[in-house]
Every structure is written in C-alpha cells, then in structure tokens.
Design an enzyme around this catalytic site. Structure first.
Site, PDB file in Angstrom:
ATOM      1  CD  GLN A  18      39.715  43.037  44.009  1.00 46.17           C
ATOM      2  OE1 GLN A  18      38.658  43.521  42.889  1.00 46.17           O
ATOM      3  NE2 GLN A  18      39.896  44.306  44.646  1.00 46.17           N
ATOM      4  CG  HIS A 115      36.858  41.445  38.699  1.00 49.74           C
ATOM      5  ND1 HIS A 115      36.672  42.831  38.501  1.00 49.74           N
ATOM      6  CD2 HIS A 115      37.704  41.019  39.216  1.00 49.74           C
ATOM      7  CE1 HIS A 115      37.216  43.994  38.652  1.00 49.74           C
ATOM      8  NE2 HIS A 115      38.254  42.218  39.056  1.00 49.74           N
ATOM      9  CD  GLU A 160      43.079  44.384  35.647  1.00 51.70           C
ATOM     10  OE1 GLU A 160      43.500  43.329  36.636  1.00 51.70           O
ATOM     11  OE2 GLU A 160      42.861  45.926  35.790  1.00 51.70           O
ATOM     12  CG  ASN A 297      40.861  47.613  34.115  1.00 50.94           C
ATOM     13  OD1 ASN A 297      39.717  48.462  33.910  1.00 50.94           O
ATOM     14  ND2 ASN A 297      40.606  46.645  34.865  1.00 50.94           N
ATOM     15  CD  GLU A 375      39.514  47.872  37.615  1.00 50.09           C
ATOM     16  OE1 GLU A 375      40.530  47.560  37.964  1.00 50.09           O
ATOM     17  OE2 GLU A 375      39.249  47.042  38.230  1.00 50.09           O
ATOM     18  CB  SER A 428      44.624  45.099  47.336  1.00 54.44           C
ATOM     19  OG  SER A 428      45.543  44.578  46.425  1.00 54.44           O
TER      20      SER A 428
HETATM   21  C1  BGP Z   1      42.958  45.790  38.993  1.00 54.58           C
HETATM   22  C2  BGP Z   1      41.340  44.400  38.834  1.00 54.58           C
HETATM   23  C3  BGP Z   1      40.478  44.854  41.016  1.00 54.58           C
HETATM   24  C4  BGP Z   1      41.459  45.765  41.921  1.00 54.58           C
HETATM   25  C5  BGP Z   1      42.567  46.793  40.775  1.00 54.58           C
HETATM   26  C6  BGP Z   1      43.681  47.280  41.448  1.00 54.58           C
HETATM   27  O1  BGP Z   1      43.638  44.336  38.313  1.00 54.58           O
HETATM   28  O2  BGP Z   1      40.777  44.299  38.105  1.00 54.58           O
HETATM   29  O3  BGP Z   1      40.322  44.244  40.811  1.00 54.58           O
HETATM   30  O4  BGP Z   1      42.420  44.984  42.413  1.00 54.58           O
HETATM   31  O5  BGP Z   1      43.301  45.936  39.479  1.00 54.58           O
HETATM   32  O6  BGP Z   1      44.625  46.242  41.757  1.00 54.58           O
HETATM   33  P1  BGP Z   1      45.988  45.967  43.489  1.00 54.58           P
HETATM   34  O7  BGP Z   1      44.144  45.472  44.189  1.00 54.58           O
HETATM   35  O8  BGP Z   1      46.045  44.585  43.177  1.00 54.58           O
HETATM   36  O9  BGP Z   1      45.810  47.153  44.600  1.00 54.58           O
END
Ligand code: BGP
Length: 467
Positions: A18, A115, A160, A297, A375, A428
C-alpha cells in the site's frame, strides 16, 4: 486529564504494497494483487505513496512528529521474486536501507513478514491452502530474521490472517475473489497459523534477539438483541469465524470444544471439511506460549442477528454510506441500522468494542504476554485546504480509542503501544486512494507530504502521554 504510561509507545503503521509503489522495480516479483486490481478496481498500486523512494522523507517527518515506532512490512516478492530460490540482492538492500534510516531517526521498526502480498507464483498455486507454501513462507521468514537481526527487534509473522481468509474466500474482495467458501476460510486460517507457529518456534529455539508475535484483526461481535437467542448465537458464530478460531490457535495451541462445535455447525450448513492433522496441533501447542506479543488491529464492531437464507455480501468500496450487506446462511446477518456512528464505508465506530476485545483476550487467553494496538484509525474523505487537512473527526476517533485503551490498562491489561493506521496516506486495498487514514496527507500526483492537524495533536500525545 488522563495519562498513558510513560513507556507507552505511539507509532504509525504502513504496509509494503500500500505504501511502496515501484511494483516492478529492482527485480520485484509480481503479486496476485497486481492483476486483480487492474481487472476489478479503478486504481492500481502505482504510484501508492512511493515509499520506495520517499521513505527518508516519511521517517524524517515521523521523527519530527513524535513517531516512536513504525510498522513496516517486507514485500516477500522483493526478496524472493518467485517466493523461494535465490534472493534478490536489490530487494534485500532496500529493506536494510529502510531499517538503517529508522535507526537514524530513532523510529523503532516493527517488521511484518506478510501483509497480504504472497508472491503471485505461490498465490496462484493455492496460496496458504497449499501446504507447500507454508514451508516456503517459513524459509522466507528464516532468511529475513537472519538477514536483519542486527537492525530489527520486533517481528510479526502475519498481518491479519482473519481478513485474508475473508477477503480471499468469503467476500471475494481480495484475490482470487472467491465468495462464500467457509471451508477455504478456515483452512487458510489454520494453515497460516501453522506457518506462524513454525516461525515462532524457530525464532525462540534459536534465541534470536528481540521479540516475535502476530497481528490479528479483532472486530468485536455483539448480538443485536442480547435477549434474543438467535442473535446471541449469530454473534458467537461470527466471533468464531473472525476471532476465536485464530486466537485459539495462537494461545491454546488447539481449538476449544466450543470452537470446534461452532465450526462443525458452520460447515454443516455452508459445506466443507477441514484438514487438521495431529502433527499440526503438536506444532501449534509447542508455540502457544512463545508469542512475545499480540498485535490487535481494531477498527469496528458488528451487531448480529440470526439469519437463514441465501448468502449475500455486498462490499461498499466507494464509501456510499448504507450500501453494505452481510448475510450468511445459518450464521447471521450484520445489522447496520443501529444507534452507533459509522464511517462512509459502514464501519461502525465503537471504542468500547476495543476495550471489550482487549479484556476478552486477557480473560480467555491469560497466557498472552503483552498487547500492541497495531492498527486503528479513521478512513475519511479528507478535504485538503491551506496545505493541510483539518481532520478533527480523526482526532476525536483516535482520542476515544486511546481512552478505551487507558481504561483497559487501568483494569489490568498489559497494553504497551498504539500504531495509528496509517503514518502517511496510503491507498486502501479494496477502496482505493479516496479512503485516507494518514497523519501526513499525500498528494499522489506530486508525492509531497503535508502534516494534517491530527499530526500536531498526535505529537503532543506522544510526548506528554496526556489524553
Ligand atoms: C487493515 C489492513 C490495512 C489497512 C486497514 C484499513 O485490515 O491491515 O492494510 O488497509 O485495514 O482498511 P481499509 O484500507 O480497507 O479501509
């Protein structure tokens, strides 16, 4: 005024795919996301935030804004373009340079080995459903641990496992885009936990310096009506799919009777059978007390009602509030129409859910050693004016979640730090560049960074620990 502990670390989180861009620079191998984004979404991982070239700028800003730790993931396919074989020296050098820069800026790197970005060659060969790939991951992890042991103290195997299974095989928003295959969801969870346990055992048996753990996304699941048994059951089943199965594997080294029964029920309705072997359980059991930390997270909670009928998941990727749907036969449905604030992407904002999840961990898995919130953050359609973003909603979001963490610490939980998702804006996975989270606004055309109002606020919290 409340105060977090003096040694409480405040940091920012990123992920290779990302943030880096440079998807085929210096010998990087392809990942499944490269073509999946091209074929299914309106954006790609180019340019992302060009972290590949801009990392010195981001780390310098991090130092200026009180960032004491950064979550960085290594892109497996930069090191091994085809997942295994000969290492790509340019990829190896890139991360060495990044970690050295972290040291220079006094920003502790918390390094994730995976990741979401399995090399394409292995991904198309079954990803973690294929046990051969479990071993390729372990070999790659060993390589990194040995290569960077002088620079990295905190290792995370996976980011995750839960959402990977969901995204790949339940809601189909991650490659390979399969929907409603609960057998694959659980098998992927299990095999990845096996890979985790093998790496943890290797790390501990060989006394590497530093710490190792795993990052789980743990959304809290509540019954819509706590007096309705079907709703209670739906919340329990959802909790097993997303949280309990992987927490059992992490800390019990086996699946509890409750979990097994729930999984059997789910598979009896949805179809499927799992391949869980005695030797797997031996490995999980061997590693269960070796995890130095758990990364949590947390973004949202869900409210569940009983449901029988056709499976239907609609992903709201454009941020059109109210367009989400989630219904699974024999499991339950998510209720979005409740008296809780939510984001444009229908993520229910509920700091109490973070408190409840932390306390649940301490209660149900007392062999956990410590927790980092790895997170948490607010995805928002930021408005850029005066070379900044007045993101009061984000400040409010972070503040409320820090208060929930404070309460959990007061009530005995060992929480040692918080990493905001994200350090700078990144794209995202399934919602594009429009959903921003960063402390630093990124102009994706020029790749300039602009600290947001939240960055100044966060710096003060990091320095004073006052919330
Ligand atoms: C988590 C991930 C991240 C990030 C975050 C926000 O699940 O570890 O990489 O993307 O979510 O999610 P999103 O980008 O779908 O809003």
């Amino acid at each position: 005024m409340k105060k977090l502990p003096e040694d409480f670390l405040l940091g920012g989180a990123t992920a290779a795919y990302q943030a880096e861009g440079a998807t085929n620079t210096d010998g990087k191998g392809r990942v499944a996301w490269d073509s999946f984004l091209e074929e299914n979404y309106w954006y790609t991982a180019e340019p992302a935030s060009d972290f590949y070239h801009k990392y010195p700028v981001d780390l310098k800003l991090g130092e200026e804004y009180g960032i004491k730790g950064i979550r960085i993931s290594i892109a497996w396919s930069r090191i091994f373009p085809k997942g295994h074989g000969e290492a790509n020296q340019k990829g190896v050098d890139f991360y060495r340079n990044v970690f050295e820069e972290c040291r220079k800026r006094d920003v502790e790197p918390f390094v994730t080995l995976h990741h979401f970005d399995t090399p394409e060659v292995l991904h198309s060969d079954g990803d973690f459903l294929n046990r051969k790939n479990v071993n390729y991951f372990v070999e790659y992890a060993k390589f990194c641990i040995n290569e960077y042991k002088d620079l990295v103290k905190y290792w995370t195997t996976f980011n995750e496992i839960g959402p990977i299974g969901d995204g790949q095989y339940l809601n189909g928003k991650f490659p390979p885009g399969i929907k409603y295959d609960l057998e694959k969801v659980f098998q992927s969870h299990h095999n990845m936990m096996l890979a985790h346990a093998k790496v943890v055992a290797y790390f501990k048996d060989n006394n590497f310096p530093g710490e190792i753990g795993i990052v789980h996304a743990l959304p809290t699941k509540y019954p819509y009506n706590p007096k309705n048994l079907e709703d209670v059951r739906a919340a329990e089943l959802e909790d097993v799919i997303h949280n309990r199965f992987i927490l059992d594997a992490t800390y019990l080294g086996d699946y509890s009777e409750f979990t097994k029964k729930a999984v059997n029920h789910i598979l009896s309705v949805q179809g499927g059978e799992l391949d869980i072997r005695d030797e797997d359980i031996e490995i999980l059991t061997y590693a269960k007390d070796m995890n130095d930390f758990l990364g949590i997270n947390y973004y949202m909670s869900d409210w569940m009602r009983g449901y029988e009928g056709e499976n239907s998941i609609v992903h709201n990727s454009r941020g059109e509030e109210g367009s989400s749907e989630y219904k699974l036969d024999g499991i339950g449905q998510r209720e979005f129409d409740i008296d809780v604030e939510r984001t444009d992407w229908d993520w229910m904002i509920y700091p109490q859910g973070l408190y409840d999840q932390i306390m649940r961990l301490t209660r149900d898995y007392p062999n956990y050693k410590k927790i980092y919130i790895t997170e948490n953050g607010l995805g928002y359609k930021d408005v850029f004016v005066d070379n900044t973003v007045y993101d009061d909603a984000r400040i409010d979001y972070i503040h409320k979640h820090l208060l929930a963490i404070y309460d959990a610490i007061q009530d005995g939980a060992n929480v040692k730090g918080y990493f905001l998702w994200s350090l700078m804006d990144v794209f995202s996975w399934s919602n594009g560049y429009e959903k921003r989270y960063g402390l630093f606004y990124v102009d994706f055309d020029t790749q300039e960074r602009y600290p947001k109002k939240s960055a100044t606020w966060y710096k003060k919290v990091s320095e004073t620990k006052e919330i």
